[in-house]
Design an enzyme around this catalytic site. Sequence first.
Site, PDB file in Angstrom:
ATOM      1  CD  GLN A  22      -2.962  -1.071   2.291  1.00  0.00           C
ATOM      2  OE1 GLN A  22      -2.712  -1.676   3.316  1.00  0.00           O
ATOM      3  NE2 GLN A  22      -4.085  -0.375   2.163  1.00  0.00           N
ATOM      4  NE  ARG A  79       0.104  -4.522  11.871  1.00  0.00           N
ATOM      5  CZ  ARG A  79      -1.007  -4.727  11.163  1.00  0.00           C
ATOM      6  NH1 ARG A  79      -1.991  -3.858  11.178  1.00  0.00           N
ATOM      7  NH2 ARG A  79      -1.134  -5.824  10.437  1.00  0.00           N
ATOM      8  CG  HIS A 125      -1.041  -6.046   5.205  1.00  0.00           C
ATOM      9  ND1 HIS A 125      -1.207  -5.416   6.419  1.00  0.00           N
ATOM     10  CD2 HIS A 125      -2.142  -5.725   4.478  1.00  0.00           C
ATOM     11  CE1 HIS A 125      -2.349  -4.732   6.410  1.00  0.00           C
ATOM     12  NE2 HIS A 125      -2.938  -4.898   5.240  1.00  0.00           N
ATOM     13  CG  ASN A 171      -3.417  -7.264   8.111  1.00  0.00           C
ATOM     14  OD1 ASN A 171      -3.561  -6.703   9.203  1.00  0.00           O
ATOM     15  ND2 ASN A 171      -4.188  -6.983   7.060  1.00  0.00           N
ATOM     16  CD  GLU A 172      -7.860  -6.785   8.184  1.00  0.00           C
ATOM     17  OE1 GLU A 172      -8.154  -6.780   6.978  1.00  0.00           O
ATOM     18  OE2 GLU A 172      -8.154  -5.861   8.944  1.00  0.00           O
ATOM     19  CG  ASN A 311      -6.310  -5.220  11.935  1.00  0.00           C
ATOM     20  OD1 ASN A 311      -5.534  -4.937  12.854  1.00  0.00           O
ATOM     21  ND2 ASN A 311      -5.910  -5.482  10.719  1.00  0.00           N
ATOM     22  CE1 TYR A 313      -9.629  -1.786   9.839  1.00  0.00           C
ATOM     23  CE2 TYR A 313      -9.721   0.579   9.439  1.00  0.00           C
ATOM     24  CZ  TYR A 313      -9.010  -0.605   9.447  1.00  0.00           C
ATOM     25  OH  TYR A 313      -7.692  -0.618   9.086  1.00  0.00           O
ATOM     26  CD  GLU A 382      -4.973  -2.756   9.596  1.00  0.00           C
ATOM     27  OE1 GLU A 382      -6.094  -2.568   9.074  1.00  0.00           O
ATOM     28  OE2 GLU A 382      -4.104  -3.466   9.088  1.00  0.00           O
ATOM     29  CD1 TRP A 432      -6.024   2.205   7.318  1.00  0.00           C
ATOM     30  CD2 TRP A 432      -4.317   0.837   7.833  1.00  0.00           C
ATOM     31  NE1 TRP A 432      -5.429   1.816   6.147  1.00  0.00           N
ATOM     32  CE2 TRP A 432      -4.390   0.982   6.433  1.00  0.00           C
ATOM     33  CE3 TRP A 432      -3.307   0.040   8.392  1.00  0.00           C
ATOM     34  CZ2 TRP A 432      -3.486   0.339   5.581  1.00  0.00           C
ATOM     35  CZ3 TRP A 432      -2.428  -0.591   7.541  1.00  0.00           C
ATOM     36  CH2 TRP A 432      -2.527  -0.441   6.152  1.00  0.00           C
ATOM     37  CD  GLU A 439      -8.622   1.122   1.764  1.00  0.00           C
ATOM     38  OE1 GLU A 439      -7.498   1.064   2.280  1.00  0.00           O
ATOM     39  OE2 GLU A 439      -9.586   0.480   2.194  1.00  0.00           O
TER      40      GLU A 439
END
Length: 481
Positions: A22, A79, A125, A171-172, A311, A313, A382, A432, A439
Amino acid sequence: MESTKSSLPSDFLWSFATAAYQIEGAVNENGRGPSIWDTFCKIPGKIAGCASGDVACDSYHRTHKDIALLKACGAPAYRFSISWSRIVPLGGRNDPINEKGLQFYLKFVDNLLAAGITPMVTLFHWDLPKELQKRYGGFLNKEEFVADFAHYARVVLKAFGSKVKYWITFNEPWCSIILGCNTGSFAPGRTSDRTKNPVGDGSTEPWIVGHSLLVAHGAAVKIYREEFKVQDGGEICITLNGDWAEPWDPENPADIEACDLKIEFAISWFADPIYLGKHPDCMMQQLGERLPATLEDIALVHGSNDFYGMNHYCANYIRAKMGPPEPTDVTGNLELLLEDKNGHSIGPVTQSPWLRPHAPGFRTLLKWLSDRYAFPKIYVTENGTSVLGENDLPLDRLLDYEFRVQYFRDYIGAMADAYTMDGVNVRAYMAWSLMDNFEWAEGYETRFSVTYVDYENDQKRIPKKSAKAIGQIFDALIEKK
Ligand code: GBH
Protein backbone atom coordinates in the site's frame (compact mmCIF):
# COMPACT_ATOMS: atom_id res chain seq x y z
CA MET A 1 -19.60 10.72 31.98
CA GLU A 2 -17.79 7.42 32.15
CA SER A 3 -15.01 8.22 29.74
CA THR A 4 -13.76 11.14 31.82
CA LYS A 5 -12.77 8.62 34.51
CA SER A 6 -11.16 6.17 32.12
CA SER A 7 -7.44 5.85 31.54
CA LEU A 8 -4.81 3.57 29.97
CA PRO A 9 -1.77 2.00 31.67
CA SER A 10 1.53 3.89 31.73
CA ASP A 11 3.28 1.35 29.45
CA PHE A 12 0.53 1.51 26.80
CA LEU A 13 2.03 1.49 23.27
CA TRP A 14 0.37 3.50 20.52
CA SER A 15 1.14 4.53 16.97
CA PHE A 16 0.17 4.08 13.33
CA ALA A 17 0.12 1.18 10.87
CA THR A 18 0.83 0.67 7.17
CA ALA A 19 1.39 -2.24 4.76
CA ALA A 20 4.14 -2.80 2.18
CA TYR A 21 2.14 -2.95 -1.04
CA GLN A 22 0.00 0.00 0.00
CA ILE A 23 2.92 2.42 0.51
CA GLU A 24 6.24 1.22 -0.91
CA GLY A 25 6.06 1.49 -4.71
CA ALA A 26 9.40 0.58 -6.37
CA VAL A 27 7.90 -2.73 -7.45
CA ASN A 28 10.70 -3.58 -9.86
CA GLU A 29 13.62 -2.34 -7.82
CA ASN A 30 16.58 -4.12 -6.29
CA GLY A 31 15.38 -7.59 -7.15
CA ARG A 32 11.79 -7.53 -5.85
CA GLY A 33 9.65 -10.22 -7.49
CA PRO A 34 6.00 -9.56 -8.41
CA SER A 35 3.17 -10.41 -5.99
CA ILE A 36 -0.40 -11.46 -6.72
CA TRP A 37 -1.44 -7.82 -6.20
CA ASP A 38 0.85 -6.62 -9.02
CA THR A 39 -0.93 -9.09 -11.29
CA PHE A 40 -4.43 -8.39 -9.99
CA CYS A 41 -4.08 -4.63 -10.49
CA LYS A 42 -3.37 -5.19 -14.18
CA ILE A 43 -6.75 -6.86 -14.79
CA PRO A 44 -9.12 -4.19 -16.15
CA GLY A 45 -12.01 -3.37 -13.88
CA LYS A 46 -10.58 -4.73 -10.64
CA ILE A 47 -9.22 -1.50 -9.13
CA ALA A 48 -10.89 1.93 -9.07
CA GLY A 49 -9.22 4.29 -11.52
CA CYS A 50 -7.10 1.38 -12.88
CA ALA A 51 -4.68 2.16 -10.06
CA SER A 52 -1.88 -0.03 -8.68
CA GLY A 53 0.84 0.04 -6.03
CA ASP A 54 3.54 0.69 -8.66
CA VAL A 55 4.42 4.05 -7.07
CA ALA A 56 1.99 4.41 -4.13
CA CYS A 57 3.60 6.67 -1.48
CA ASP A 58 7.06 5.80 -2.81
CA SER A 59 8.02 4.90 0.74
CA TYR A 60 10.76 2.63 -0.56
CA HIS A 61 12.69 5.79 -1.42
CA ARG A 62 11.33 7.92 1.39
CA THR A 63 11.89 5.99 4.60
CA HIS A 64 13.52 9.07 6.15
CA LYS A 65 10.35 11.09 5.44
CA ASP A 66 8.18 8.44 7.05
CA ILE A 67 10.37 8.37 10.13
CA ALA A 68 10.28 12.18 10.30
CA LEU A 69 6.50 11.99 10.07
CA LEU A 70 6.29 9.50 12.93
CA LYS A 71 8.50 11.77 15.03
CA ALA A 72 6.37 14.79 14.20
CA CYS A 73 3.31 12.86 15.43
CA GLY A 74 5.18 11.92 18.62
CA ALA A 75 4.64 8.23 17.83
CA PRO A 76 6.63 5.83 20.01
CA ALA A 77 6.12 2.83 17.66
CA TYR A 78 5.34 1.89 14.04
CA ARG A 79 3.58 -1.10 12.54
CA PHE A 80 4.58 -1.92 8.95
CA SER A 81 4.76 -5.05 6.81
CA ILE A 82 7.56 -6.77 4.91
CA SER A 83 7.10 -7.68 1.27
CA TRP A 84 7.80 -11.43 0.96
CA SER A 85 8.84 -11.06 -2.69
CA ARG A 86 11.50 -8.48 -1.80
CA ILE A 87 13.13 -11.08 0.46
CA VAL A 88 12.46 -14.22 -1.61
CA PRO A 89 11.53 -12.90 -5.08
CA LEU A 90 10.07 -16.22 -6.28
CA GLY A 91 8.80 -17.06 -2.80
CA GLY A 92 9.79 -20.72 -2.41
CA ARG A 93 12.03 -22.45 0.10
CA ASN A 94 14.51 -23.52 -2.58
CA ASP A 95 14.52 -20.18 -4.39
CA PRO A 96 17.27 -17.56 -4.04
CA ILE A 97 17.18 -15.02 -1.21
CA ASN A 98 17.53 -11.38 -2.18
CA GLU A 99 20.10 -9.77 0.14
CA LYS A 100 19.18 -6.30 -1.10
CA GLY A 101 15.63 -6.82 0.10
CA LEU A 102 16.78 -7.83 3.56
CA GLN A 103 19.22 -4.91 3.71
CA PHE A 104 16.44 -2.45 2.88
CA TYR A 105 14.33 -3.50 5.86
CA LEU A 106 17.31 -3.92 8.18
CA LYS A 107 18.39 -0.38 7.52
CA PHE A 108 14.84 0.86 8.01
CA VAL A 109 14.54 -0.92 11.36
CA ASP A 110 17.92 0.45 12.47
CA ASN A 111 16.80 3.96 11.56
CA LEU A 112 13.53 3.52 13.44
CA LEU A 113 15.37 2.30 16.52
CA ALA A 114 17.84 5.18 16.27
CA ALA A 115 14.85 7.54 16.26
CA GLY A 116 13.51 5.87 19.40
CA ILE A 117 10.60 4.22 17.55
CA THR A 118 9.60 0.62 18.39
CA PRO A 119 8.95 -1.50 15.28
CA MET A 120 6.01 -3.92 15.04
CA VAL A 121 6.40 -6.06 11.94
CA THR A 122 3.79 -7.95 9.90
CA LEU A 123 5.23 -10.82 7.86
CA PHE A 124 2.30 -11.05 5.47
CA HIS A 125 -0.16 -8.34 4.49
CA TRP A 126 -1.77 -10.01 1.44
CA ASP A 127 1.12 -9.72 -1.09
CA LEU A 128 1.82 -13.37 -1.91
CA PRO A 129 4.73 -13.89 -4.36
CA LYS A 130 3.11 -14.35 -7.76
CA GLU A 131 5.29 -17.35 -8.59
CA LEU A 132 3.75 -19.38 -5.74
CA GLN A 133 0.26 -18.74 -7.07
CA LYS A 134 1.41 -19.95 -10.46
CA ARG A 135 3.48 -22.89 -9.20
CA TYR A 136 0.95 -24.60 -6.97
CA GLY A 137 -2.10 -22.38 -6.47
CA GLY A 138 -0.68 -20.46 -3.50
CA PHE A 139 -2.79 -20.85 -0.34
CA LEU A 140 -4.73 -23.71 -1.95
CA ASN A 141 -1.80 -26.09 -1.52
CA LYS A 142 -1.37 -26.47 2.21
CA GLU A 143 1.82 -28.57 2.24
CA GLU A 144 3.73 -26.33 -0.17
CA PHE A 145 2.40 -23.06 1.17
CA VAL A 146 3.11 -23.85 4.81
CA ALA A 147 6.66 -24.99 4.00
CA ASP A 148 7.38 -21.89 1.92
CA PHE A 149 5.90 -19.47 4.43
CA ALA A 150 7.80 -21.14 7.26
CA HIS A 151 11.02 -20.73 5.31
CA TYR A 152 10.38 -17.05 4.56
CA ALA A 153 9.42 -16.46 8.20
CA ARG A 154 12.61 -18.11 9.44
CA VAL A 155 14.79 -16.00 7.11
CA VAL A 156 13.20 -12.79 8.40
CA LEU A 157 13.02 -13.75 12.09
CA LYS A 158 16.67 -14.72 11.99
CA ALA A 159 17.84 -11.57 10.19
CA PHE A 160 16.06 -9.22 12.58
CA GLY A 161 17.15 -11.05 15.68
CA SER A 162 16.64 -8.95 18.75
CA LYS A 163 15.86 -5.74 16.86
CA VAL A 164 12.14 -6.45 16.57
CA LYS A 165 10.10 -7.45 19.62
CA TYR A 166 6.62 -7.50 18.10
CA TRP A 167 5.73 -9.85 15.25
CA ILE A 168 2.51 -10.50 13.38
CA THR A 169 2.35 -13.56 11.12
CA PHE A 170 -0.72 -12.79 8.96
CA ASN A 171 -2.78 -9.65 8.65
CA GLU A 172 -6.50 -10.44 8.45
CA PRO A 173 -6.51 -13.95 6.96
CA TRP A 174 -10.30 -13.51 6.55
CA CYS A 175 -9.66 -10.93 3.80
CA SER A 176 -7.16 -13.05 1.84
CA ILE A 177 -9.63 -15.92 2.06
CA ILE A 178 -13.08 -14.41 1.63
CA LEU A 179 -12.29 -11.43 -0.56
CA GLY A 180 -9.55 -13.37 -2.38
CA CYS A 181 -11.27 -16.75 -2.82
CA ASN A 182 -15.02 -16.26 -2.31
CA THR A 183 -16.20 -12.86 -3.54
CA GLY A 184 -13.14 -12.46 -5.76
CA SER A 185 -12.85 -8.73 -5.12
CA PHE A 186 -9.22 -9.01 -3.90
CA ALA A 187 -6.21 -10.88 -5.31
CA PRO A 188 -6.04 -13.68 -6.33
CA GLY A 189 -9.65 -12.99 -7.36
CA ARG A 190 -11.01 -16.54 -7.25
CA THR A 191 -14.79 -16.97 -6.96
CA SER A 192 -17.78 -19.04 -8.09
CA ASP A 193 -19.09 -15.91 -9.78
CA ARG A 194 -18.24 -16.55 -13.44
CA THR A 195 -18.89 -12.93 -14.38
CA LYS A 196 -15.83 -12.05 -12.29
CA ASN A 197 -13.43 -14.91 -12.86
CA PRO A 198 -13.38 -18.12 -14.95
CA VAL A 199 -11.88 -20.06 -12.03
CA GLY A 200 -12.59 -20.62 -8.35
CA ASP A 201 -15.11 -22.36 -6.09
CA GLY A 202 -16.39 -20.12 -3.33
CA SER A 203 -18.11 -23.02 -1.56
CA THR A 204 -14.98 -25.08 -0.85
CA GLU A 205 -11.83 -23.02 -1.42
CA PRO A 206 -12.28 -20.52 1.45
CA TRP A 207 -12.21 -23.37 3.98
CA ILE A 208 -9.18 -25.03 2.40
CA VAL A 209 -7.31 -21.76 2.20
CA GLY A 210 -8.30 -20.78 5.75
CA HIS A 211 -6.80 -24.01 6.96
CA SER A 212 -3.52 -23.35 5.10
CA LEU A 213 -3.18 -19.88 6.59
CA LEU A 214 -3.93 -21.01 10.13
CA VAL A 215 -1.41 -23.85 9.91
CA ALA A 216 1.19 -21.54 8.32
CA HIS A 217 0.70 -19.17 11.26
CA GLY A 218 1.18 -22.06 13.69
CA ALA A 219 4.33 -23.19 11.88
CA ALA A 220 5.89 -19.70 12.00
CA VAL A 221 5.10 -19.31 15.70
CA LYS A 222 6.68 -22.69 16.43
CA ILE A 223 9.85 -21.60 14.63
CA TYR A 224 9.92 -18.30 16.51
CA ARG A 225 9.43 -19.93 19.89
CA GLU A 226 11.91 -22.74 19.32
CA GLU A 227 14.66 -20.85 17.54
CA PHE A 228 14.46 -17.16 18.43
CA LYS A 229 12.12 -16.19 21.25
CA VAL A 230 14.38 -17.42 24.05
CA GLN A 231 17.26 -15.11 23.18
CA ASP A 232 15.22 -12.33 21.55
CA GLY A 233 12.40 -12.21 24.07
CA GLY A 234 9.76 -10.93 21.67
CA GLU A 235 6.09 -11.69 21.06
CA ILE A 236 4.22 -13.06 18.06
CA CYS A 237 0.56 -13.34 17.02
CA ILE A 238 -1.89 -13.33 14.13
CA THR A 239 -4.01 -10.23 13.47
CA LEU A 240 -7.74 -10.81 12.91
CA ASN A 241 -10.27 -8.38 11.53
CA GLY A 242 -13.66 -8.22 13.20
CA ASP A 243 -16.38 -5.63 13.49
CA TRP A 244 -19.20 -5.44 16.02
CA ALA A 245 -22.72 -6.77 15.33
CA GLU A 246 -26.10 -5.41 16.50
CA PRO A 247 -29.43 -7.13 15.76
CA TRP A 248 -31.46 -5.68 12.86
CA ASP A 249 -34.57 -6.37 14.93
CA PRO A 250 -33.68 -6.45 18.64
CA GLU A 251 -37.00 -8.15 19.37
CA ASN A 252 -36.26 -11.09 17.10
CA PRO A 253 -34.27 -13.84 18.86
CA ALA A 254 -33.02 -15.10 15.47
CA ASP A 255 -31.35 -11.74 14.77
CA ILE A 256 -29.82 -11.66 18.25
CA GLU A 257 -28.42 -15.14 17.77
CA ALA A 258 -27.16 -14.21 14.29
CA CYS A 259 -24.96 -11.48 15.82
CA ASP A 260 -22.88 -14.08 17.62
CA LEU A 261 -22.79 -16.23 14.48
CA LYS A 262 -21.47 -13.30 12.48
CA ILE A 263 -18.61 -12.70 14.91
CA GLU A 264 -17.83 -16.41 15.18
CA PHE A 265 -17.62 -16.84 11.40
CA ALA A 266 -15.35 -13.78 11.12
CA ILE A 267 -13.17 -14.08 14.22
CA SER A 268 -13.64 -17.38 16.05
CA TRP A 269 -12.92 -19.32 12.83
CA PHE A 270 -9.27 -18.52 13.67
CA ALA A 271 -9.32 -17.45 17.29
CA ASP A 272 -11.14 -20.54 18.62
CA PRO A 273 -8.53 -23.00 17.28
CA ILE A 274 -5.80 -20.70 18.63
CA TYR A 275 -7.26 -20.11 22.11
CA LEU A 276 -9.67 -23.02 22.59
CA GLY A 277 -8.17 -25.77 20.42
CA LYS A 278 -11.23 -26.34 18.23
CA HIS A 279 -13.39 -24.73 15.56
CA PRO A 280 -16.64 -23.01 16.62
CA ASP A 281 -19.60 -25.40 16.78
CA CYS A 282 -21.72 -23.22 14.48
CA MET A 283 -19.13 -23.50 11.73
CA MET A 284 -18.69 -27.24 12.11
CA GLN A 285 -22.46 -27.60 11.93
CA GLN A 286 -22.93 -25.50 8.82
CA LEU A 287 -19.82 -26.64 6.94
CA GLY A 288 -19.30 -30.24 8.04
CA GLU A 289 -16.64 -31.95 5.96
CA ARG A 290 -15.84 -28.74 4.12
CA LEU A 291 -14.03 -27.41 7.19
CA PRO A 292 -10.74 -29.30 7.28
CA ALA A 293 -8.97 -29.85 10.58
CA THR A 294 -6.67 -32.64 11.66
CA LEU A 295 -5.88 -33.11 15.33
CA GLU A 296 -2.24 -32.53 14.53
CA ASP A 297 -2.93 -29.19 12.86
CA ILE A 298 -5.17 -28.02 15.68
CA ALA A 299 -2.52 -29.01 18.21
CA LEU A 300 0.02 -26.90 16.30
CA VAL A 301 -2.10 -23.75 16.42
CA HIS A 302 -3.59 -24.20 19.90
CA GLY A 303 -1.84 -21.69 22.16
CA SER A 304 0.00 -19.98 19.31
CA ASN A 305 -0.79 -16.33 20.20
CA ASP A 306 1.40 -14.32 22.59
CA PHE A 307 -1.15 -11.53 22.23
CA TYR A 308 -4.42 -11.03 20.38
CA GLY A 309 -3.96 -8.79 17.29
CA MET A 310 -7.23 -6.94 16.70
CA ASN A 311 -8.17 -4.92 13.63
CA HIS A 312 -11.47 -3.12 14.14
CA TYR A 313 -13.28 -0.41 12.18
CA CYS A 314 -17.06 -0.35 12.60
CA ALA A 315 -20.28 -2.27 13.24
CA ASN A 316 -23.18 -3.72 11.26
CA TYR A 317 -26.80 -4.60 11.84
CA ILE A 318 -27.37 -8.31 11.40
CA ARG A 319 -30.48 -9.98 10.04
CA ALA A 320 -30.82 -13.77 10.17
CA LYS A 321 -31.68 -15.44 6.88
CA MET A 322 -34.41 -18.04 6.80
CA GLY A 323 -34.00 -21.41 5.14
CA PRO A 324 -30.79 -23.34 4.47
CA PRO A 325 -27.56 -21.43 3.74
CA GLU A 326 -26.29 -21.06 0.17
CA PRO A 327 -23.29 -23.32 -0.60
CA THR A 328 -21.12 -20.22 -1.00
CA ASP A 329 -22.29 -18.63 2.27
CA VAL A 330 -19.38 -17.56 4.49
CA THR A 331 -21.26 -15.49 7.07
CA GLY A 332 -23.37 -17.98 9.02
CA ASN A 333 -26.49 -17.48 6.89
CA LEU A 334 -27.20 -13.85 7.64
CA GLU A 335 -27.21 -10.39 6.13
CA LEU A 336 -24.91 -7.49 7.02
CA LEU A 337 -26.86 -4.23 6.97
CA LEU A 338 -26.11 -0.58 7.64
CA GLU A 339 -29.61 0.29 8.89
CA ASP A 340 -31.85 -1.42 11.41
CA LYS A 341 -35.53 -2.39 11.07
CA ASN A 342 -36.61 1.21 11.62
CA GLY A 343 -34.21 2.65 9.06
CA HIS A 344 -31.82 3.93 11.73
CA SER A 345 -28.20 4.01 10.53
CA ILE A 346 -25.55 2.29 12.68
CA GLY A 347 -23.33 5.36 12.23
CA PRO A 348 -22.48 8.23 9.89
CA VAL A 349 -21.75 7.53 6.22
CA THR A 350 -18.06 7.46 5.19
CA GLN A 351 -16.29 7.05 1.86
CA SER A 352 -16.14 3.26 2.38
CA PRO A 353 -19.46 1.53 1.65
CA TRP A 354 -18.79 -1.00 4.42
CA LEU A 355 -17.72 1.41 7.14
CA ARG A 356 -20.02 3.36 9.45
CA PRO A 357 -18.41 4.31 12.77
CA HIS A 358 -20.09 3.02 15.93
CA ALA A 359 -17.61 3.40 18.79
CA PRO A 360 -19.68 1.65 21.52
CA GLY A 361 -19.25 -1.53 19.46
CA PHE A 362 -15.48 -1.36 19.98
CA ARG A 363 -15.89 -1.51 23.76
CA THR A 364 -18.40 -4.37 23.59
CA LEU A 365 -16.28 -6.39 21.16
CA LEU A 366 -13.19 -5.95 23.35
CA LYS A 367 -15.23 -7.34 26.25
CA TRP A 368 -16.64 -10.15 24.07
CA LEU A 369 -13.10 -11.22 23.10
CA SER A 370 -11.85 -10.89 26.64
CA ASP A 371 -14.63 -13.15 27.94
CA ARG A 372 -14.42 -15.78 25.22
CA TYR A 373 -10.64 -16.11 25.21
CA ALA A 374 -10.04 -15.85 28.95
CA PHE A 375 -8.58 -12.37 29.29
CA PRO A 376 -5.91 -12.34 26.56
CA LYS A 377 -3.49 -9.46 26.19
CA ILE A 378 -4.96 -7.47 23.26
CA TYR A 379 -3.06 -5.22 20.88
CA VAL A 380 -5.29 -3.22 18.56
CA THR A 381 -3.26 -3.38 15.36
CA GLU A 382 -5.61 -1.27 13.18
CA ASN A 383 -8.47 1.15 13.71
CA GLY A 384 -9.46 4.11 11.56
CA THR A 385 -11.91 5.58 9.09
CA SER A 386 -12.30 7.08 5.65
CA VAL A 387 -14.21 10.35 5.29
CA LEU A 388 -17.07 10.85 2.85
CA GLY A 389 -15.90 12.96 -0.12
CA GLU A 390 -12.47 13.61 1.42
CA ASN A 391 -10.67 13.35 -1.91
CA ASP A 392 -12.82 16.18 -3.32
CA LEU A 393 -12.34 18.64 -0.47
CA PRO A 394 -10.13 21.69 -0.98
CA LEU A 395 -6.79 20.98 0.70
CA ASP A 396 -7.14 23.47 3.55
CA ARG A 397 -10.51 22.00 4.55
CA LEU A 398 -9.28 18.45 4.14
CA LEU A 399 -6.36 19.08 6.48
CA ASP A 400 -8.60 20.66 9.10
CA TYR A 401 -11.55 18.27 8.84
CA GLU A 402 -13.00 17.20 12.17
CA PHE A 403 -14.67 13.87 11.27
CA ARG A 404 -11.58 11.67 11.62
CA VAL A 405 -10.46 13.44 14.81
CA GLN A 406 -13.87 12.71 16.34
CA TYR A 407 -13.67 9.09 15.21
CA PHE A 408 -10.36 8.61 17.03
CA ARG A 409 -11.60 10.43 20.12
CA ASP A 410 -14.67 8.18 20.28
CA TYR A 411 -12.88 4.93 19.50
CA ILE A 412 -9.85 5.47 21.71
CA GLY A 413 -12.21 6.62 24.46
CA ALA A 414 -14.27 3.43 24.06
CA MET A 415 -11.07 1.39 24.33
CA ALA A 416 -10.05 3.22 27.52
CA ASP A 417 -13.53 2.47 28.94
CA ALA A 418 -13.04 -1.21 28.11
CA TYR A 419 -9.72 -1.16 29.96
CA THR A 420 -10.89 0.82 32.97
CA MET A 421 -14.50 -0.25 33.36
CA ASP A 422 -14.61 -3.76 31.89
CA GLY A 423 -11.15 -5.01 32.86
CA VAL A 424 -10.09 -5.77 29.29
CA ASN A 425 -6.32 -6.26 29.03
CA VAL A 426 -5.73 -3.97 26.03
CA ARG A 427 -2.10 -2.80 25.87
CA ALA A 428 -1.42 -1.29 22.43
CA TYR A 429 -3.19 0.60 19.66
CA MET A 430 -2.12 1.34 16.08
CA ALA A 431 -4.23 3.75 14.03
CA TRP A 432 -4.84 3.02 10.36
CA SER A 433 -3.05 4.68 8.76
CA LEU A 434 0.08 6.81 9.01
CA MET A 435 -0.44 8.19 5.52
CA ASP A 436 -2.98 7.99 2.70
CA ASN A 437 -2.12 5.03 0.52
CA PHE A 438 -3.22 2.44 -2.03
CA GLU A 439 -6.61 1.37 -0.65
CA TRP A 440 -6.70 -1.98 -2.50
CA ALA A 441 -9.74 -2.28 -4.84
CA GLU A 442 -10.68 1.33 -4.03
CA GLY A 443 -7.38 2.59 -5.43
CA TYR A 444 -6.40 6.11 -4.36
CA GLU A 445 -9.92 7.54 -4.28
CA THR A 446 -10.43 6.59 -0.66
CA ARG A 447 -8.06 8.21 1.83
CA PHE A 448 -7.70 6.48 5.16
CA SER A 449 -5.11 8.27 7.20
CA VAL A 450 -3.82 11.13 9.31
CA THR A 451 -1.45 12.42 6.59
CA TYR A 452 -2.42 13.75 3.19
CA VAL A 453 -0.23 12.38 0.41
CA ASP A 454 -0.03 14.51 -2.74
CA TYR A 455 0.21 11.82 -5.42
CA GLU A 456 0.64 14.43 -8.14
CA ASN A 457 3.47 16.30 -6.46
CA ASP A 458 6.32 14.09 -5.46
CA GLN A 459 4.22 12.11 -2.94
CA LYS A 460 4.54 15.02 -0.54
CA ARG A 461 3.25 14.20 2.96
CA ILE A 462 1.17 16.85 4.75
CA PRO A 463 -0.15 15.99 8.25
CA LYS A 464 -3.88 16.42 8.80
CA LYS A 465 -5.44 17.59 12.07
CA SER A 466 -5.81 13.98 13.22
CA ALA A 467 -2.02 13.41 12.99
CA LYS A 468 -1.42 15.53 16.06
CA ALA A 469 -4.74 14.81 17.73
CA ILE A 470 -4.03 11.13 18.34
CA GLY A 471 -0.94 11.88 20.41
CA GLN A 472 -2.93 14.38 22.47
CA ILE A 473 -5.76 11.90 23.03
CA PHE A 474 -3.29 9.29 24.32
CA ASP A 475 -1.41 11.84 26.36
CA ALA A 476 -4.60 12.66 28.22
CA LEU A 477 -5.49 9.00 28.82
CA ILE A 478 -2.18 7.29 29.60
CA GLU A 479 -1.33 7.25 33.30
CA LYS A 480 1.89 9.07 34.12
CA LYS A 481 4.65 6.92 35.59
C1 GBH B 1 -7.91 -3.21 6.71
O1 GBH B 1 -8.93 -4.16 6.50
C2 GBH B 1 -6.66 -3.62 5.99
O2 GBH B 1 -5.82 -4.37 6.85
C3 GBH B 1 -5.90 -2.44 5.42
O3 GBH B 1 -4.92 -2.91 4.56
C4 GBH B 1 -6.87 -1.50 4.74
O4 GBH B 1 -6.24 -0.46 4.08
C5 GBH B 1 -7.80 -0.96 5.80
O5 GBH B 1 -8.49 -2.01 6.39
C6 GBH B 1 -8.85 -0.01 5.26
O6 GBH B 1 -9.73 -0.66 4.40
O7 GBH B 1 -16.67 -6.01 1.20
O8 GBH B 1 -18.67 -5.59 2.49
O9 GBH B 1 -17.57 -7.75 2.63
C7 GBH B 1 -10.17 -3.76 7.02
C8 GBH B 1 -11.11 -4.90 7.21
C9 GBH B 1 -12.69 -6.32 6.32
C10 GBH B 1 -12.77 -4.04 5.72
C11 GBH B 1 -13.54 -6.66 5.15
C12 GBH B 1 -13.62 -4.34 4.54
C13 GBH B 1 -15.10 -5.90 3.57
C14 GBH B 1 -16.52 -5.70 3.77
N1 GBH B 1 -11.91 -5.13 6.05
N2 GBH B 1 -14.39 -5.54 4.78
S1 GBH B 1 -17.42 -6.31 2.42
